[in-house]
Design a protein around this motif. Structure first.
Motif, PDB file in Angstrom:
ATOM      1  N   GLY A 162       1.692   5.004  -0.439  1.00 38.75           N
ATOM      2  CA  GLY A 162       0.957   6.242  -0.271  1.00 38.75           C
ATOM      3  C   GLY A 162      -0.076   6.154   0.930  1.00 38.75           C
ATOM      4  N   SER A 163       0.008   5.095   1.577  1.00 33.10           N
ATOM      5  CA  SER A 163      -0.789   5.085   2.925  1.00 33.10           C
ATOM      6  C   SER A 163      -0.290   5.879   3.957  1.00 33.10           C
ATOM      7  CB  SER A 163      -0.970   3.835   3.172  1.00 33.10           C
ATOM      8  OG  SER A 163      -1.534   3.776   4.659  1.00 33.10           O
ATOM      9  N   VAL A 164      -1.101   6.623   4.710  1.00 36.03           N
ATOM     10  CA  VAL A 164      -0.598   7.456   5.804  1.00 36.03           C
ATOM     11  C   VAL A 164      -0.161   6.530   6.847  1.00 36.03           C
ATOM     12  CG1 VAL A 164      -1.696   9.470   5.482  1.00 36.03           C
ATOM     13  CG2 VAL A 164      -2.860   7.619   6.614  1.00 36.03           C
ATOM     14  N   LEU A 165      -0.616   5.242   6.806  1.00 40.68           N
ATOM     15  CA  LEU A 165      -0.190   4.251   7.972  1.00 40.68           C
ATOM     16  C   LEU A 165       1.150   3.461   7.706  1.00 40.68           C
ATOM     17  CD1 LEU A 165      -3.885   2.744   8.266  1.00 40.68           C
ATOM     18  CD2 LEU A 165      -2.871   4.473   9.459  1.00 40.68           C
ATOM     19  N   TYR A 166       1.448   3.400   6.855  1.00 43.99           N
ATOM     20  CA  TYR A 166       2.832   2.552   6.696  1.00 43.99           C
ATOM     21  C   TYR A 166       3.958   3.238   5.888  1.00 43.99           C
ATOM     22  CZ  TYR A 166      -0.967  -0.732   7.479  1.00 43.99           C
ATOM     23  OH  TYR A 166      -2.057  -1.193   8.162  1.00 43.99           O
ATOM     24  N   ASP A 167       4.831   2.944   6.057  1.00 42.29           N
ATOM     25  CA  ASP A 167       5.923   3.491   4.978  1.00 42.29           C
ATOM     26  C   ASP A 167       6.088   2.514   3.885  1.00 42.29           C
ATOM     27  OD1 ASP A 167       7.306   5.379   6.678  1.00 42.29           O
ATOM     28  OD2 ASP A 167       8.244   3.893   7.974  1.00 42.29           O
ATOM     29  N   MET A 185       0.777  -1.377  -0.033  1.00 45.22           N
ATOM     30  CA  MET A 185       0.129  -0.013   0.050  1.00 45.22           C
ATOM     31  C   MET A 185       0.809   1.170   0.020  1.00 45.22           C
ATOM     32  SD  MET A 185      -3.416  -0.380   0.661  1.00 45.22           S
ATOM     33  CE  MET A 185      -4.047   0.833   1.539  1.00 45.22           C
ATOM     34  N   LEU A 223       0.995   7.602  14.189  1.00 49.93           N
ATOM     35  CA  LEU A 223      -0.284   7.353  14.239  1.00 49.93           C
ATOM     36  C   LEU A 223      -1.192   7.806  15.331  1.00 49.93           C
ATOM     37  CD1 LEU A 223      -1.925   5.004  12.417  1.00 49.93           C
ATOM     38  CD2 LEU A 223      -1.556   3.434  14.260  1.00 49.93           C
ATOM     39  N   VAL A 255      -6.754  11.967   5.748  1.00 49.19           N
ATOM     40  CA  VAL A 255      -5.458  12.468   6.268  1.00 49.19           C
ATOM     41  C   VAL A 255      -4.458  12.866   5.263  1.00 49.19           C
ATOM     42  CG1 VAL A 255      -3.893  12.625   8.179  1.00 49.19           C
ATOM     43  CG2 VAL A 255      -6.085  11.926   8.615  1.00 49.19           C
ATOM     44  N   VAL A 294      -1.263  12.572   3.197  1.00 46.44           N
ATOM     45  CA  VAL A 294      -0.069  11.424   3.192  1.00 46.44           C
ATOM     46  C   VAL A 294       1.126  12.413   3.990  1.00 46.44           C
ATOM     47  CG1 VAL A 294       1.864  10.165   2.287  1.00 46.44           C
ATOM     48  CG2 VAL A 294      -0.642  10.075   1.505  1.00 46.44           C
ATOM     49  N   ARG A 345       7.287  11.887  10.207  1.00 49.25           N
ATOM     50  CA  ARG A 345       8.492  11.210  10.381  1.00 49.25           C
ATOM     51  C   ARG A 345       9.687  11.976  10.171  1.00 49.25           C
ATOM     52  NH1 ARG A 345       5.430   7.894   6.435  1.00 49.25           N
ATOM     53  NH2 ARG A 345       4.213   6.649   7.828  1.00 49.25           N
ATOM     54  N   ALA A 389       1.758  12.439   7.514  1.00 51.64           N
ATOM     55  CA  ALA A 389       2.535  11.558   8.004  1.00 51.64           C
ATOM     56  C   ALA A 389       4.052  11.634   7.915  1.00 51.64           C
ATOM     57  CB  ALA A 389       2.125  10.117   7.652  1.00 51.64           C
ATOM     58  N   VAL A 410      -1.895  11.166  12.905  1.00 51.51           N
ATOM     59  CA  VAL A 410      -2.895  10.598  11.931  1.00 51.51           C
ATOM     60  C   VAL A 410      -4.325  10.362  12.656  1.00 51.51           C
ATOM     61  CG1 VAL A 410      -3.576   8.809  10.552  1.00 51.51           C
ATOM     62  CG2 VAL A 410      -1.295   9.546  10.569  1.00 51.51           C
ATOM     63  N   VAL A 464      -7.355  -1.555   4.960  1.00 50.49           N
ATOM     64  CA  VAL A 464      -6.001  -0.964   4.834  1.00 50.49           C
ATOM     65  C   VAL A 464      -4.714  -1.631   5.149  1.00 50.49           C
ATOM     66  CG1 VAL A 464      -7.372   1.584   5.183  1.00 50.49           C
ATOM     67  CG2 VAL A 464      -6.169   0.355   7.346  1.00 50.49           C
ATOM     68  N   SER A 465      -5.388  -2.907   5.497  1.00 54.50           N
ATOM     69  CA  SER A 465      -4.087  -3.752   6.034  1.00 54.50           C
ATOM     70  C   SER A 465      -2.889  -3.902   4.633  1.00 54.50           C
ATOM     71  CB  SER A 465      -4.518  -5.149   6.276  1.00 54.50           C
ATOM     72  OG  SER A 465      -3.452  -6.179   6.093  1.00 54.50           O
ATOM     73  N   ILE A 486      -9.454   7.792   7.521  1.00 51.96           N
ATOM     74  CA  ILE A 486      -8.052   7.609   7.495  1.00 51.96           C
ATOM     75  C   ILE A 486      -7.663   8.072   6.322  1.00 51.96           C
ATOM     76  CG2 ILE A 486      -6.195   5.765   7.335  1.00 51.96           C
ATOM     77  CD1 ILE A 486      -7.954   4.042   9.251  1.00 51.96           C
TER      78      ILE A 486
END
Lengths: 293, 216, 289
Positions: free
Chosen positions: A3-8, A1, B130, B111, B113, B120, B116, B134, B41-42, B108
């Protein structure tokens, strides 16, 4: 994924691990599905009862069964939805326009009506039509669908008006249009185009709500299914349920696809600038109506 | 009119049942809907597919059919539940979770990108990103639509009237049978009790929505 | 005439429900009587209906033995036959009858608003309803009873229902009766009686309660699962609902019923439908109130 804000963005090693984990989880889920289906086979859910669709008992023909579900049942569902949708739309337009009125009393009344209609279950409105106003089941279903969806669509239109840049109204006034002319010629056409996908998905909601007709005795798809298993016997409920579900999903998925395609078309034609999209997201984040029955 | 007063205890019973259904399935839907959203979103593709499938089926199936599934079809598959509130809560939860999931997911996604990335860049870890950057922003956009989902849920509890639960709507229908001349008053009574829940919630949603828009 | 012939096939099939022989001719030929509008007093409901050549009859669509509609759309059952009898007396052929589904909750409203001309729908005559509509008949007297599993030992009558789950239909008379007279029983209601059967089989409810004739149909379909226990604990005279105050029409229907009792058409109608499960009773005495 990416471009997700949750993951690098994952590296090669993470990607490998993810792929393996994904396959393992996928296999587990398939195993679960197989286990459930095996349980259903063991309980005889896939036995001769399915013959109700090919060689039904009690002197009926397969054509009768299919006709009752697809032509009569689904037909009645669509008839209610197709009559209710334009009526709801017109009423919504009236309510939404009245709500923008400068006269406090008018806009206040419109707001109150919308709030009342939005706050009461569709089923209750149908019961009102049936028991209090003495309408036929068909009219009661249509009445419930119209009133309820009018309130939701009015909200969608309001959100659309709010999302439109203020310059549109100002430009209209600047070229000498009255407020009503600006609304009619400048704002509403844009809003309706902008809101078309929302309106189509609201139509799905309306279609789903029509199934409440079974409680008031309107012979739509769900009621037809019920009449069929009342006639044949309750062991036929399972196959009839599966086919009924498939019919609903088929129609609704098709409509949802149309909404998505319209949405893309609008985006591609530049009718839906990025900045506007963000605004509508806030104003009607999940499309309130989409959460009904 | 007198019969409405006479029937007040019954209205109250129906009202508390409706409220019970709405609150319990509301809480459960928030939990399961959020879990479903994490599926969607996994990083695992299979979970994303499962999440998307469940949500799409949930959003395109009439609630009445979901009820029929848990009240009649599941027992015929060998899973027998007690009748009444239990299958009603399950059906409402399954159905509403799909909508909660969509609300949370769009929250989610709303928000940027860049937020985030900025977090970082100033050296926050992924948990801090998070929880400090976020989620607080996502929550704000998620709350108004979630309240709308919960209002819809409150109204949807009326479907349970067709499936062995005597909540507000079923109470109204029973009273309409017992007092034929007062049908309109009985149904208006029912409508009133729904509005007691839905109008304040709607006002709250509108208030939060306005605050969110201004704080942007 | 294709519609009619499939209707007869369906009828015969239902008649053959409990009989293994399928060649049974359970057909009931209710030929329209040779009457004209002029035979009725001018301006009367009978004259209007006979003149129009059609009548709208409300009945149940999901009630085994009394009013049940198959996928082919033709209603079958005892109520349906009674409806045809009355139509025939007005000179209206079967295809002139417009069948409308009435559910328990909307029968009075439909009559009052003129959406149906008459209602023949396992419709119990009682004083509350008489304030809203008028009744011809009764053409049959049923009574509320209890259906339980064959292995049930604790329930022998309505007095054993305390703390038990009893299933019935939303807004129906039996449901109201359980609620008022046996408040210790836990009432569970669905949209149709068929929906009560699986829960009873699965042990989710302990009894199903409605009129004995309806329950008899279910016992006939699954004798190894269900049995009827106890005596009838109510009297449910089934009447034909019509607009309040239309006394001429009421008298006409009452006359029709009595004539049908006399010449055996009533018994034929019974035997072709509910009679396949139940003995033919003595016709109920018409109550000309």
């Amino acid at each position: 994924m990416s471009g997700s804000v949750l993951y690098d963005a994952p590296g090669p090693r993470t990607r490998r691990i993810e792929r393996i984990a994904s396959i393992v989880v996928g296999l587990l889920l398939v195993a679960l599905l197989v286990w459930v289906i095996k349980g259903m086979i063991d309980r005889g859910l896939f036995d001769a009862r399915w013959e109700v669709f090919t060689d039904p008992p009690k002197g009926q023909t397969a054509a009768d069964v299919w006709r009752s579900l697809v032509v009569i049942g689904l037909g009645a569902t669509l008839r209610a939805a197709v009559l209710a949708a334009p009526l709801a739309f017109v009423l919504a337009l009236v309510l939404a326009v009245l709500r923008t009125s400068k006269v406090r009393l008018v806009s206040g009344l419109a707001t109150a009506v919308i709030e009342l209609l939005r706050g009461v279950p569709v089923l209750l409105m149908m019961l009102f039509g049936l028991l209090a106003f003495g309408l036929t089941a068909y009219e009661a279903v249509v009445l419930g669908l119209v009133l309820y969806n009018a309130a939701i669509v009015a909200e969608i239109i309001r959100a659309g008006l709010a999302a439109l840049p203020k310059g549109q109204l100002e430009a209209g006034t600047a070229v000498g249009l009255t407020r009503w002319q600006t609304l009619r010629i400048v704002q509403l056409p844009q809003v309706l185009r902008l809101m078309l996908p929302s309106l189509i998905s609201q139509f799905v909601v309306l279609l789903k709500d029509s199934s409440l007709g079974f409680i008031v005795g309107y012979p739509e798809l769900l009621r037809t299914m019920q009449l069929n298993y009342s006639f044949f016997g309750d062991q036929y409920r399972f196959p009839l349920f599966v086919v009924t579900l498939a019919l609903y999903l088929g129609v609704n998925f098709a409509l949802t696809r149309v909404a998505i395609i319209v949405d893309r078309r609008l985006a591609a034609r530049g009718q839906k600038p990025e900045q506007l999209e963000i605004n509508t997201e806030i104003a009607i984040p999940t499309n309130p109506g989409r959460t009904s029955v | 009119m007198d019969s409405v007063i006479e029937a007040l205890p019954k209205f109250w019973d129906g009202f508390t049942t409706t409220l019970f259904l709405a609150v319990v399935s509301g809480v459960l839907s928030l939990v399961f809907g959020t879990i479903l959203a994490t599926f969607r979103v996994s990083p695992l593709k299979s979970l994303r597919i499962v999440g998307a499938t469940l949500v799409e089926i949930g959003r395109n199936t009439p609630l009445t059919l979901v009820f029929i599934f848990f009240v009649f079809i599941l027992p015929s598959m060998g899973y027998i539940l007690p009748l009444g509130r239990v299958p009603a809560i399950i059906a409402l939860t399954v159905y509403t979770s799909a909508f909660v999931c969509e609300a949370v997911r769009s929250g989610i996604n709303s928000v940027n990108v860049g937020q985030a990335e900025a977090a970082r860049a100033i050296g926050l870890g992924s948990n801090q990103t998070l929880s400090l950057v976020v989620l607080p922003q996502a929550l704000r956009t998620v709350v108004p639509p979630l309240i709308n989902v919960l209002i819809a849920l409150t109204k949807n509890t009326s479907v349970a009237a067709g499936f062995a639960v005597v909540e507000l709507t079923a109470t109204g229908r029973g009273l309409a049978r017992d007092y034929p001349p007062d049908v309109i008053w009985m149904l208006l009574g029912v409508a009133f009790f729904y509005l007691v829940i839905t109008i304040p919630s709607g006002t709250l949603a509108g208030y939060i929505e306005r605050k969110v828009v201004f704080s942007r | 005439m294709r519609r009619r012939s499939t209707g007869l096939v369906a009828l015969a099939a239902v008649a053959a429900l409990t009989l293994s022989a399928c060649g049974d001719d359970g057909e009931t030929t209710t030929e329209p009587a040779d009457v004209e509008a002029a035979d009725f007093p001018e301006g009367s409901t009978m004259a209007e209906l006979a003149d129009a050549g059609s009548i709208t009859i409300g009945t149940k669509f999901d009630q085994p033995l009394f009013g049940l509609v198959g996928p082919d759309g033709n209603p079958v059952g005892f109520d349906v036959e009674i409806g045809k009898l009355i139509a025939a007396e007005l000179g209206i052929a079967e295809d002139g009858i417009n069948w409308v589904e009435t559910v328990s909750a909307n029968r009075e409203t439909f009559i009052k608003e003129g959406q149906v001309d008459i209602v023949v729908a396992t419709y119990t005559i009682n004083d509350e309803r008489k304030q809203e509509v008028d009744f011809a008949g009764p053409y049959y007297v049923a009574g509320q009873s209890l259906l339980v599993r064959t292995d049930e030992t604790e329930i022998n009558g309505p007095d054993d229902l305390a703390g038990k789950k009893v299933c019935s239909v939303d807004g129906s008379t039996p449901a109201g009766n359980i609620e008022q007279n046996y408040p210790d029983a836990e009432l569970v209601t669905f949209g149709a009686y068929t929906d009560c059967l699986d829960p009873l089989r699965n042990g989710q409810v302990d009894a199903v309660s409605t009129d004995n004739v309806i329950l008899a149909g279910y016992v006939a379909e699954s004798p190894e699962d269900f049995q009827i226990v106890g005596d009838l604990f109510t009297e449910e005279p089934y009447g034909i609902g019509l607009t309040k105050g239309d006394d001429d029409f009421r008298t006409f229907i009452n006359d029709t019923l009595e004539a049908a009792y006399e010449d055996g058409r009533w018994a034929t109608a019974w035997e072709a439908t509910a009679g396949e499960v139940l003995d033919t009773p003595e016709p109920a005495a018409v109550d000309r109130y």
